[in-house]
Enzyme design. Sequence first.
Site, PDB file in Angstrom:
ATOM      1  N   ASN A   8      48.408  22.897  26.271  1.00 30.68           N
ATOM      2  CA  ASN A   8      47.683  21.673  25.942  1.00 30.68           C
ATOM      3  C   ASN A   8      46.497  21.588  26.901  1.00 30.68           C
ATOM      4  OD1 ASN A   8      46.759  19.049  25.494  1.00 30.68           O
ATOM      5  ND2 ASN A   8      48.812  18.185  25.299  1.00 30.68           N
ATOM      6  N   GLU A  64      54.384  15.710  23.387  1.00 31.52           N
ATOM      7  CA  GLU A  64      53.563  16.576  22.546  1.00 31.52           C
ATOM      8  C   GLU A  64      54.006  18.029  22.649  1.00 31.52           C
ATOM      9  OE1 GLU A  64      49.267  14.316  22.598  1.00 31.52           O
ATOM     10  OE2 GLU A  64      49.991  15.182  24.472  1.00 31.52           O
TER      11      GLU A  64
END
Length: 405
Positions: free
Chosen positions: A13, A383
């Site tokens: 990420n 996430e």
Amino acid sequence: MKKSANPRILTINGGSSSIKFAQFEAGDVLDRILEGEIDRIGAPEARLRVTGLDSMDTFSQPVTAPDHTVAVGILMDWIEARGGPDGLTAVGHRVVHGGPSYWQPQRITAELLAELHRISPLDPAHLPGEILLAEAFHRRLPDLPQVACFDTAFHHDMPRVAQQLPIPRRYEAQGVRRYGFHGLSYAFLMEEMARVAGTQAAQDRVILAHLGNGASLAAVREGKSVDTSMGFTPVAGVPMSTRSGDLDPGLMAYLASSEKMNAQQFNEMVNTKSGLLGMSETSSDMRDLLERETQDVRAAEAVALFCYQIRKWIGAFAAALGGLDTLVFAGGIGENAPLVRARICAELGFLGIELDPLRNAKNAALISPDDGRVSVRVIHTDEALMIARSVAHVLNLGPHRKHQP
């Protein structure tokens, strides 16, 4: 490190000044083995931090990372030192924007990368760095499958009225519309809400508030996105750490005339010099501003504007939904700042929103009274888990529908 009998998935990420990562093993469940980040990229204080299941994979050390290119090299060196391709089965990347053509998770191919390069102007703050990360992994580990997980997927089927922009129609054919972001977070929050509050609660009228360095809200009904505060790019909506949120479009023409500001300079200002940082002139971190607000009016006004704008969006989304049953706070601020949550909710009693002060102070899972008309919840978003699950699905790696939060 010896090759695991089960597939191992690395999630990436990439942010504007950090690269967060986690590793999962896909056995009977998706087990998180480790997580970490290289943060403060571009600053002298850059560090590589890792938290794992054993002491060898738990450490924090300074690194020299003047930019993302160097930072990803540091990450790749560490991965190869742990076993390289023998220790990994696949890599999943959070990709903020896929334009009008890409939203479902899929294998990263040369064709996909070419399209991401082409649409980079849609999101110059994120896409170039995300492309760089995928290309770096391909150079070092060319046989390792990579999967792109798009942050726009959750909002892809929003009602057309929520997607359209009131500008000449010819631009829509070029992909100019409202996309919405933070989709990986919102998808997780809805699944987690169904788990902790029940399937019916997740089908009701829900507002999700993902409040972190980037901040947005989403209106959800019957589990589907009805509207969201971010639009064509992630700079839209509410004020954020360094992003402005919505502005009068006439401001660009004014600054072009008064300061000879060009489009690139304006884009840099609204993405990296605005929001909490621009208002306070001292910090983009909500924790700093809360500490300083009694002595510094600029800090106090930055916090007040942040809370006020979010309160307005909650009211607007309650109107879009025809009422409200659940409000969810997530993200670094949403999960850890009771004072901010209290100020946002303070004048929303007319919607049925009420907080229990003791629960709110403790960051409890449910921070409204048991008999409150609207359930107000705090849910830790994940996430990385959503990325890992998408990779497992795309590559058919084990029983990916099961997980441990």
